[in-house]
Scaffold this motif. Structure first.
Motif, PDB file in Angstrom:
ATOM      1  N   MET A   1       0.816  -1.211   0.000  1.00 47.42           N
ATOM      2  CA  MET A   1       0.000   0.000   0.000  1.00 47.42           C
ATOM      3  C   MET A   1       0.853   1.266   0.000  1.00 47.42           C
ATOM      4  N   GLY A   2       2.180   1.144   0.173  1.00 46.51           N
ATOM      5  CA  GLY A   2       3.052   2.309   0.156  1.00 46.51           C
ATOM      6  C   GLY A   2       3.286   2.918   1.519  1.00 46.51           C
ATOM      7  N   LYS A   3       2.926   2.201   2.590  1.00 46.02           N
ATOM      8  CA  LYS A   3       3.041   2.788   3.920  1.00 46.02           C
ATOM      9  C   LYS A   3       4.499   3.011   4.330  1.00 46.02           C
ATOM     10  N   THR A   4       5.365   2.043   4.049  1.00 43.74           N
ATOM     11  CA  THR A   4       6.765   2.192   4.447  1.00 43.74           C
ATOM     12  C   THR A   4       7.445   3.296   3.647  1.00 43.74           C
ATOM     13  N   THR A   5       7.185   3.334   2.353  1.00 43.49           N
ATOM     14  CA  THR A   5       7.745   4.400   1.519  1.00 43.49           C
ATOM     15  C   THR A   5       7.276   5.762   2.017  1.00 43.49           C
ATOM     16  N   SER A   6       6.014   5.844   2.440  1.00 45.62           N
ATOM     17  CA  SER A   6       5.475   7.109   2.940  1.00 45.62           C
ATOM     18  C   SER A   6       6.174   7.531   4.229  1.00 45.62           C
ATOM     19  N   VAL A   7       6.369   6.589   5.142  1.00 42.46           N
ATOM     20  CA  VAL A   7       7.028   6.899   6.409  1.00 42.46           C
ATOM     21  C   VAL A   7       8.467   7.353   6.177  1.00 42.46           C
ATOM     22  N   VAL A   8       9.196   6.621   5.326  1.00 43.46           N
ATOM     23  CA  VAL A   8      10.597   6.956   5.073  1.00 43.46           C
ATOM     24  C   VAL A   8      10.718   8.317   4.387  1.00 43.46           C
ATOM     25  N   THR A   9       9.874   8.556   3.391  1.00 49.23           N
ATOM     26  CA  THR A   9       9.986   9.806   2.636  1.00 49.23           C
ATOM     27  C   THR A   9       9.578  11.009   3.469  1.00 49.23           C
ATOM     28  N   LEU A  10       8.449  10.902   4.162  1.00 51.15           N
ATOM     29  CA  LEU A  10       8.001  12.014   5.004  1.00 51.15           C
ATOM     30  C   LEU A  10       8.975  12.254   6.156  1.00 51.15           C
ATOM     31  N   GLY A  11       9.435  11.171   6.775  1.00 46.68           N
ATOM     32  CA  GLY A  11      10.405  11.315   7.861  1.00 46.68           C
ATOM     33  C   GLY A  11      11.704  11.948   7.386  1.00 46.68           C
ATOM     34  N   GLY A  12      12.151  11.532   6.206  1.00 49.81           N
ATOM     35  CA  GLY A  12      13.375  12.088   5.647  1.00 49.81           C
ATOM     36  C   GLY A  12      13.250  13.576   5.333  1.00 49.81           C
ATOM     37  N   LEU A  13      12.105  13.964   4.786  1.00 55.44           N
ATOM     38  CA  LEU A  13      11.889  15.382   4.468  1.00 55.44           C
ATOM     39  C   LEU A  13      11.845  16.223   5.738  1.00 55.44           C
ATOM     40  N   LEU A  14      11.213  15.704   6.781  1.00 52.16           N
ATOM     41  CA  LEU A  14      11.190  16.424   8.056  1.00 52.16           C
ATOM     42  C   LEU A  14      12.601  16.571   8.625  1.00 52.16           C
ATOM     43  N   ALA A  15      13.383  15.484   8.558  1.00 49.43           N
ATOM     44  CA  ALA A  15      14.755  15.530   9.077  1.00 49.43           C
ATOM     45  C   ALA A  15      15.601  16.524   8.291  1.00 49.43           C
ATOM     46  N   GLN A  16      15.424  16.554   6.980  1.00 47.47           N
ATOM     47  CA  GLN A  16      16.192  17.485   6.156  1.00 47.47           C
ATOM     48  C   GLN A  16      15.804  18.940   6.411  1.00 47.47           C
ATOM     49  N   SER A  17      14.620  19.136   6.974  1.00 44.99           N
ATOM     50  CA  SER A  17      14.184  20.501   7.301  1.00 44.99           C
ATOM     51  C   SER A  17      14.673  20.931   8.680  1.00 44.99           C
ATOM     52  N   GLY A  18      15.439  20.044   9.343  1.00 45.36           N
ATOM     53  CA  GLY A  18      16.022  20.387  10.634  1.00 45.36           C
ATOM     54  C   GLY A  18      15.290  19.831  11.836  1.00 45.36           C
ATOM     55  N   LYS A  19      14.277  18.991  11.599  1.00 46.36           N
ATOM     56  CA  LYS A  19      13.535  18.404  12.701  1.00 46.36           C
ATOM     57  C   LYS A  19      14.194  17.112  13.180  1.00 46.36           C
ATOM     58  N   ARG A  20      13.961  16.780  14.443  1.00 46.60           N
ATOM     59  CA  ARG A  20      14.430  15.515  15.008  1.00 46.60           C
ATOM     60  C   ARG A  20      13.283  14.515  14.881  1.00 46.60           C
ATOM     61  N   VAL A  21      13.521  13.464  14.118  1.00 40.90           N
ATOM     62  CA  VAL A  21      12.436  12.562  13.742  1.00 40.90           C
ATOM     63  C   VAL A  21      12.767  11.126  14.145  1.00 40.90           C
ATOM     64  N   LEU A  22      11.766  10.451  14.700  1.00 45.16           N
ATOM     65  CA  LEU A  22      11.874   9.032  14.994  1.00 45.16           C
ATOM     66  C   LEU A  22      10.840   8.279  14.163  1.00 45.16           C
ATOM     67  N   VAL A  23      11.284   7.259  13.442  1.00 45.69           N
ATOM     68  CA  VAL A  23      10.353   6.379  12.741  1.00 45.69           C
ATOM     69  C   VAL A  23      10.337   5.043  13.477  1.00 45.69           C
ATOM     70  N   VAL A  24       9.124   4.522  13.723  1.00 42.55           N
ATOM     71  CA  VAL A  24       8.951   3.316  14.530  1.00 42.55           C
ATOM     72  C   VAL A  24       8.327   2.227  13.674  1.00 42.55           C
TER      73      VAL A  24
END
Length: 253
Positions: A1-24
């Motif tokens: 369904m694309g859930k893992t790709t969504s988590v990785v991509t959104l998490g990566g974009l947040l991290a690149q914007s300077g946020k501290r991100v945890l993916v579980v």
């Protein structure tokens, strides 16, 4: 369904914007864990460890389970395939539905955002994810069988949320959209007709860069920050941030 790709991509974009991100990773298949080079079959420190303490989370344990992803600002709490045995092993143990909430409470000062990659099936992992979440993102492939699966999953979600007395907002995200195929176009139109209030206004297109990123074990925006798939996720992130920020206003509870 694309859930893992969504988590990785959104998490990566947040991290690149300077946020501290945890993916579980809350999926026994461990796709998110595998993406970053860890083996769910052999990993010793994982989310599963949180569930081994009779419904309690020992102080400091969640921090010990956080692993590096190689992406600055992005951390991972990995899964092990042992998660598949939870239902059988934890029968009769109280407090199992709040394990993830309690674990994340210990990490609030360490991260700005937490993204959960959860299995869509009914069980203790979904109950935990819903109890810990503030907003749900539901990726669905633009094809007929996936839409039928979405109907069943939404029914399950509503059932759990009623039992928890916790009605969460959610956004349905059309994924793997290919405007060149009639099946994909028809499926997107079906989603727009069936879920006008909760469907994201755009869609995530088919993009081979996602596959390249998973093979390299990096976030897609590192492979190509301007590929059409990453651009779509960037728009999605902007909309989700606007939506969830509104949800935190006092007038909305």
């Amino acid at each position: 369904m694309g859930k893992t790709t969504s988590v990785v991509t959104l998490g990566g974009l947040l991290a690149q914007s300077g946020k501290r991100v945890l993916v579980v990773d809350l999926d026994p298949h461990g796709s998110l864990t595998s993406w970053f080079g860890y083996d769910p079959d052999t990993i010793s420190q994982s989310v599963f460890n949180l569930f081994q303490h009779e419904g309690k989370v020992p102080e400091g344990l969640p921090g010990q389970l956080v692993a590096d992803t190689g992406c600055p600002g992005l951390s991972l709490m990995p899964a092990s395939t042992a998660l598949a045995t939870l239902e059988r092993k934890m029968v009769g143990v109280g407090g199992m539905g709040l394990i993830i909430s309690r674990a994340l409470a210990q990490l609030w000062d360490d991260f700005d955002y937490v993204l959960l990659d959860n299995t869509p099936s009914l069980g203790v992992l979904m109950v935990n994810a819903l109890a810990a979440a503030q907003h749900l993102v539901i990726p669905v492939q633009t094809e007929f069988l996936a839409i039928k699966g979405l109907e069943r999953m939404l029914h399950t979600l509503q059932m759990i949320m009623r039992s928890q007395k916790n009605q969460l907002s959610y956004t349905i995200v059309p994924t793997l959209y290919d405007r060149r195929t009639q099946a994909s176009v028809k499926s997107l139109n079906m989603l727009r007709k069936s879920y006008p209030d909760t469907l994201w206004r755009f869609s995530i297109p088919v993009d081979t860069k996602f596959r390249d990123a998973s093979q390299q074990g990096v976030i897609p925006s590192v492979v190509d920050p301007d590929t059409h798939g990453v651009r779509a996720y960037r728009h999605l992130l902007e909309d989700l941030l606007t939506l969830t920020q509104k949800g935190r206003e006092p007038s909305d509870g």
